[in-house]
Write a protein that holds these residues in place. Structure first.
Motif, mmCIF file in Angstrom:
data_model
loop_
_atom_site.group_PDB
_atom_site.id
_atom_site.type_symbol
_atom_site.label_atom_id
_atom_site.label_comp_id
_atom_site.label_asym_id
_atom_site.label_seq_id
_atom_site.Cartn_x
_atom_site.Cartn_y
_atom_site.Cartn_z
ATOM 1 N N THR A 1 56.327 56.238 49.611
ATOM 2 C CA THR A 1 55.146 55.131 50.414
ATOM 3 C C THR A 1 54.864 54.218 49.327
ATOM 4 O O THR A 1 54.140 54.691 48.255
ATOM 5 C CB THR A 1 54.005 56.060 51.060
ATOM 6 N N PRO A 2 55.170 52.906 49.507
ATOM 7 C CA PRO A 2 54.964 52.012 48.475
ATOM 8 C C PRO A 2 53.205 51.716 48.258
ATOM 9 O O PRO A 2 52.544 52.158 49.057
ATOM 10 C CB PRO A 2 55.546 50.778 49.057
ATOM 11 N N LEU A 3 52.721 51.596 47.048
ATOM 12 C CA LEU A 3 51.489 51.255 46.684
ATOM 13 C C LEU A 3 51.396 49.896 46.976
ATOM 14 O O LEU A 3 52.006 48.923 46.266
ATOM 15 C CB LEU A 3 51.102 51.648 45.337
ATOM 16 N N GLN A 4 50.240 49.262 47.475
ATOM 17 C CA GLN A 4 49.894 47.941 47.873
ATOM 18 C C GLN A 4 48.416 47.471 47.314
ATOM 19 O O GLN A 4 47.454 48.260 47.883
ATOM 20 C CB GLN A 4 50.174 47.737 49.077
ATOM 21 N N SER A 5 48.464 46.476 46.237
ATOM 22 C CA SER A 5 46.892 46.072 46.247
ATOM 23 C C SER A 5 46.558 45.485 47.176
ATOM 24 O O SER A 5 47.150 44.109 47.587
ATOM 25 C CB SER A 5 47.165 45.341 44.799
ATOM 26 N N VAL A 6 45.362 45.328 47.412
ATOM 27 C CA VAL A 6 44.690 44.655 48.466
ATOM 28 C C VAL A 6 44.038 43.134 48.025
ATOM 29 O O VAL A 6 43.905 42.343 48.952
ATOM 30 C CB VAL A 6 43.542 45.321 49.242
ATOM 31 N N ALA A 7 44.217 43.005 46.828
ATOM 32 C CA ALA A 7 43.991 41.648 46.251
ATOM 33 C C ALA A 7 45.146 41.033 45.725
ATOM 34 O O ALA A 7 44.820 39.992 44.804
ATOM 35 C CB ALA A 7 42.891 41.893 44.736
ATOM 36 N N ASP B 1 51.681 37.851 44.497
ATOM 37 C CA ASP B 1 52.388 39.139 44.244
ATOM 38 C C ASP B 1 53.023 39.140 43.048
ATOM 39 O O ASP B 1 53.641 38.061 42.544
ATOM 40 C CB ASP B 1 53.391 39.405 45.386
ATOM 41 N N GLY B 2 52.945 40.262 42.171
ATOM 42 C CA GLY B 2 53.308 40.393 40.863
ATOM 43 C C GLY B 2 52.574 39.605 39.730
ATOM 44 O O GLY B 2 52.757 39.860 38.496
ATOM 45 N N GLY B 3 51.345 38.879 40.148
ATOM 46 C CA GLY B 3 50.577 38.129 39.178
ATOM 47 C C GLY B 3 49.521 39.203 38.692
ATOM 48 O O GLY B 3 49.185 40.486 39.076
ATOM 49 N N MET B 4 48.773 38.586 37.559
ATOM 50 C CA MET B 4 47.837 39.362 36.848
ATOM 51 C C MET B 4 46.502 39.431 37.660
ATOM 52 O O MET B 4 46.019 38.262 37.850
ATOM 53 C CB MET B 4 47.463 38.938 35.332
ATOM 54 N N SER B 5 45.789 40.484 37.779
ATOM 55 C CA SER B 5 44.647 40.579 38.572
ATOM 56 C C SER B 5 43.715 39.854 37.532
ATOM 57 O O SER B 5 43.609 39.873 36.336
ATOM 58 C CB SER B 5 44.232 41.998 38.945
ATOM 59 N N ALA B 6 42.502 39.433 38.395
ATOM 60 C CA ALA B 6 41.406 38.974 37.570
ATOM 61 C C ALA B 6 40.783 40.007 36.425
ATOM 62 O O ALA B 6 40.241 39.545 35.342
ATOM 63 C CB ALA B 6 40.381 38.486 38.399
ATOM 64 N N GLN B 7 40.597 40.954 37.067
ATOM 65 C CA GLN B 7 40.007 42.188 36.038
ATOM 66 C C GLN B 7 41.008 42.384 34.832
ATOM 67 O O GLN B 7 40.131 42.429 33.783
ATOM 68 C CB GLN B 7 40.025 43.606 36.896
ATOM 69 N N PRO C 1 46.113 36.892 24.459
ATOM 70 C CA PRO C 1 46.269 35.552 24.876
ATOM 71 C C PRO C 1 46.585 35.932 26.662
ATOM 72 O O PRO C 1 47.222 37.021 26.837
ATOM 73 C CB PRO C 1 47.627 35.302 24.578
ATOM 74 N N ILE C 2 46.326 34.819 27.367
ATOM 75 C CA ILE C 2 46.236 35.134 28.968
ATOM 76 C C ILE C 2 47.412 34.256 29.470
ATOM 77 O O ILE C 2 47.088 33.140 29.403
ATOM 78 C CB ILE C 2 45.003 35.044 29.607
ATOM 79 N N PRO C 3 48.403 34.794 30.294
ATOM 80 C CA PRO C 3 49.307 33.633 30.706
ATOM 81 C C PRO C 3 48.483 32.888 31.803
ATOM 82 O O PRO C 3 47.590 33.107 32.470
ATOM 83 C CB PRO C 3 50.137 34.948 31.482
ATOM 84 N N GLN C 4 49.136 31.602 31.641
ATOM 85 C CA GLN C 4 48.596 30.737 32.532
ATOM 86 C C GLN C 4 48.847 30.880 34.025
ATOM 87 O O GLN C 4 50.178 30.783 34.496
ATOM 88 C CB GLN C 4 49.044 29.372 31.913
ATOM 89 N N SER C 5 47.855 31.230 34.841
ATOM 90 C CA SER C 5 47.976 31.184 36.245
ATOM 91 C C SER C 5 46.681 30.874 36.869
ATOM 92 O O SER C 5 45.483 30.993 36.293
ATOM 93 C CB SER C 5 48.504 32.779 36.440
ATOM 94 N N ARG C 6 46.771 30.529 37.884
ATOM 95 C CA ARG C 6 45.641 30.147 38.689
ATOM 96 C C ARG C 6 45.615 30.965 40.292
ATOM 97 O O ARG C 6 46.615 31.424 40.723
ATOM 98 C CB ARG C 6 45.599 28.859 39.324
ATOM 99 N N PRO C 7 44.532 31.559 40.517
ATOM 100 C CA PRO C 7 44.474 32.392 41.781
ATOM 101 C C PRO C 7 44.600 31.565 43.110
ATOM 102 O O PRO C 7 44.725 30.313 43.203
ATOM 103 C CB PRO C 7 42.838 32.771 41.622
ATOM 104 N N VAL C 8 44.759 32.083 44.147
ATOM 105 C CA VAL C 8 44.521 31.739 45.609
ATOM 106 C C VAL C 8 43.276 31.790 46.145
ATOM 107 O O VAL C 8 42.814 32.918 45.950
ATOM 108 C CB VAL C 8 45.840 32.144 46.268
ATOM 109 N N LEU C 9 42.796 30.707 46.768
ATOM 110 C CA LEU C 9 41.548 30.897 47.374
ATOM 111 C C LEU C 9 41.751 31.245 48.922
ATOM 112 O O LEU C 9 42.540 30.390 49.579
ATOM 113 C CB LEU C 9 40.568 29.841 47.467
ATOM 114 N N GLY D 1 48.512 38.812 46.895
ATOM 115 C CA GLY D 1 49.374 38.411 48.064
ATOM 116 C C GLY D 1 48.553 38.313 49.377
ATOM 117 O O GLY D 1 47.474 38.882 49.422
ATOM 118 N N ALA D 2 49.364 38.070 50.422
ATOM 119 C CA ALA D 2 48.773 37.856 51.630
ATOM 120 C C ALA D 2 48.574 39.099 52.363
ATOM 121 O O ALA D 2 49.465 40.060 52.028
ATOM 122 C CB ALA D 2 49.535 36.960 52.664
ATOM 123 N N VAL D 3 47.451 39.503 52.952
ATOM 124 C CA VAL D 3 47.015 40.550 53.629
ATOM 125 C C VAL D 3 48.165 40.832 54.843
ATOM 126 O O VAL D 3 48.586 39.821 55.628
ATOM 127 C CB VAL D 3 45.902 40.762 54.169
#
Length: 650
Positions: A507-513, A573-579, A590-598, A515-517
């Motif tokens: 069974t795959p593990l899926q972060s709720v934070a 999906d595959g991105g770095m979480s805010a935590q 160093p933190i890879p340059q990425s922007r979240p989705v609102l 990608g799109a739900v």
């Protein structure tokens, strides 16, 4: 003519001695354990050095420790025939503490004197425990291989300085004479000393000798007394505990041995004593502590396994014998196959060592599985076929112990997901989490799967800085509404570890934070259609939001995951979480340059108010900053956020 030289103690030693002599009185007897342990170590070091330089034995191969006392002089002496010290070594070893952990030792002193006294040996300062009972200590020593004229005498009253002078000393090794305080005369008693040696040092593989005594009647109505006979007798078992038959070892002896090698004041949670046979033969005695040491997160700290070869001590902290994620395990390995002159470099390359390491890993995981089995009765028992026999505790005594273990070491165990791919499935079964429908670290992946709703296709989880932040995250709202359980992961290592665990039992593990739900079959067609219509209707507002937040977000979209909140932050999906990004930033990485989705909730009044508002840009930034705050982050410009909120309130 030899002259005395006076030296000042290192500042940290002076501070330590003040604490020892003024505070640590509740468990005086531990000084004997520490000094005998040091004497045993000195003999082990000679035996090891003599493998390549047999002349160091100086024709006297007997290694032993002698304990003697003089009631009239009120002195107690612990002498060994070990490696000894040169004059410079006496100055270095007895006048300074070359361990960075000493300051941590000072900070650990709590006022609980019994617990504090147990810390002494843990930080390599066991010699100074002699000042618990002595107001003066005299050390005489000569290093093996030096001439008789190169002996050294070290004397201190435990204040600010010590004296050192060169002396004639025919015998190698060290003798430590304690000039006891008046309130420590109980240690001038042979029965008392034998009792303490049997309690603390019975496992020492060297003979510990004391002079025999016999009763002598008094004369002229004077009371009789015990007098020494001149004969010496061994008062301990003088055999390594792990080499004895298990039926001859009591639980109390196992526990005392653990306390001695670990300098822990508490009993371990469990232990396993096995003789492993096969391609490689060795004996393992492994312990799982009850509490985590303060340096648990120092991955550079070597593992706590002592290596012996054919009962000859080779090295402390043989890191090649235990994987890093099991660095909390203490114990002894005695190999019959490794060469006596084995070095750390050889350890890294040896096939036999790899087999021992794998066997140790399997054994520790089996111990944990056994604890989990008796702590949570739904776990399957695991057996192992490469072991002759196993020492186990009474099953009832294990009840509740896995919960205790996991609260102390669970976060470290998770490191194994990324380090030990061969055992990742076993490790995953041992993991426990809080969840949105339960309290405490009680939910395993197997528990979760057994409760999954019909049609649910993933194990859902969320990572956060704290349990409260995870439990109250806006991203859980739709899951709570539908009664879908979500695992709450709050350890710093979770985000990293789950990169190596993408599924459990198929069974795959899926972060709720991330990608799109997508609730799959759990979301009916009417809900999907309503979401699509809302996204289409709201498209102009989404475009304006994206333009207003152009430098801060990757995208803005309508979501179905929100019920009560106006907006939330997610990553691709595959991105770095805010935590994880916050942790890296705090660590200076160093933190890879990425922007979240609102993601916005089109049904929320605040979002509806956006359309036609003259304060559109301010509301857009407030939405975004509030979404950041809800996830435990901080706005890029807190002052600007406060200013916008105040303006709207006015």
């Amino acid at each position: 003519m030899n002259t005395k030289h006076t030296h000042s103690f290192q500042a940290e030693v002076a501070q330590l001695l003040h604490l020892v002599t003024h505070s640590l009185y509740s468990n005086k007897e531990i000084f004997l354990r520490e000094l005998i342990s040091n004497a045993s170590d000195a003999c082990d070091k000679l035996r090891f050095e003599a493998l390549n330089k047999p002349e160091l034995y100086e024709g006297q191969p007997q290694l032993e420790v002698r304990v003697s006392f003089d009631k009239k002089a009120r002195t107690l002496t612990i002498a060994d025939t070990g490696i000894g010290m040169s004059e410079q070594e006496a100055i270095d070893n007895l006048g300074t503490i070359a361990k960075s952990g000493t300051k941590d030792f000072m900070s650990k002193l709590s006022g609980d004197q019994k617990a504090d006294s147990q810390l002494i040996g843990q930080f390599g300062v066991g010699f100074y425990s002699g000042f618990i009972v002595a107001d003066r200590i005299t050390v005489e020593s000569r290093r093996a291989g030096l001439s008789a004229s190169e002996g050294v005498r070290w004397v201190s009253g435990g204040s600010g300085d010590f004296e050192v002078e060169q002396i004639e000393r025919a015998e190698r090794g060290t003798s430590i004479t304690l000039h006891l305080r008046e309130d420590a005369e109980e240690f001038l008693n042979a029965w008392k000393l034998k009792q303490l040696i049997n309690k603390y040092s019975d496992h020492i593989s060297l003979p510990i000798l004391m002079e025999k005594e016999e009763w002598k009647e008094g004369e002229n109505d004077q009371p009789g007394d015990m007098v020494k006979t001149g004969e010496w007798e061994t008062v301990n078992q003088a055999s390594a505990l792990w080499t004895r038959p298990k039926k001859d070892i009591t639980p109390e002896q196992y526990i005392e041995f653990y306390k001695n090698i670990s300098h822990d004041s508490e009993a371990p949670l469990t232990w396993s004593h096995n003789r492993v046979e096969g391609n490689t033969e060795y004996t393992q005695l492994l312990y799982i502590p009850a509490h985590a040491p303060m340096d648990l997160w120092n991955r550079d700290k070597k593992a706590g396994i002592k290596l012996y070869v054919k009962r000859v001590f080779i090295m402390d902290d043989a890191e090649a014998l235990m994987p890093t994620y099991l660095r909390f395990v203490k114990g002894v390995i005695d190999s019959a196959d490794l060469p006596l002159n084995v070095s750390r470099e050889l350890l890294q390359e040896s096939r036999d060592v790899r087999l021992i390491r794998d066997g140790n890993t399997r054994r520790v995981l089996s111990m944990l599985e056994d604890l989990a089995k008796h702590d949570r009765h739904d776990a399957a028992a695991v057996t192992e076929g490469d072991v002759v026999d196993v020492v186990s505790e009474d099953d009832k005594a294990k009840e509740g112990k896995y919960t205790q273990f996991y609260s102390e070491f669970g976060a470290v165990l998770k490191e194994g997901l990324g380090e030990d791919f061969g055992n990742s499935e076993r490790i995953a079964k041992l993991l426990r989490f809080a969840s949105s429908t339960s309290d405490g670290l009680t939910v395993s992946f197997a528990d979760y799967k057994s409760r999954m709703k019909e049609g649910q296709e993933a194990i859902y989880y969320i990572t956060a800085d704290t349990l409260a932040a995870a439990r109250n995250s806006p991203q859980l709202e739709v899951f709570k509404k539908k009664g879908i359980e979500v695992l709450l992961m709050t350890d710093r290592v979770d985000e990293w570890a789950l990169n190596y665990l993408t599924e459990f039992d198929g069974t795959p593990l899926q972060s709720v934070a991330k990608g799109a739900v997508d609730l799959g079959k759990l979301q009916d067609e009417a809900e999907k259609k309503a979401a699509e219509e809302a996204a289409e209707t709201f498209k102009p507002t989404l475009a304006r939001l994206k333009q207003a937040l152009n430098n801060e977000v990757e995208d803005v979209r309508v979501t179905t995951r929100l019920v009560d909140s106006p907006a939330c932050i997610v990553v691709q999906d595959g991105g770095m979480s805010a935590q994880l990004a916050r942790m890296l930033k705090q660590a200076g990485q160093p933190i890879p340059q990425s922007r979240p989705v609102l993601e916005v909730n089109p049904e929320h009044p605040l979002v509806k108010k956006l359309e036609g508002s003259v304060h559109f840009d301010d509301l857009a930034h407030i939405l975004f900053d509030q979404a950041l705050l809800a996830e435990g982050g901080m706005p890029e410009d807190p002052a600007a956020y406060v200013k916008r909120v105040n303006a709207l309130l006015v």
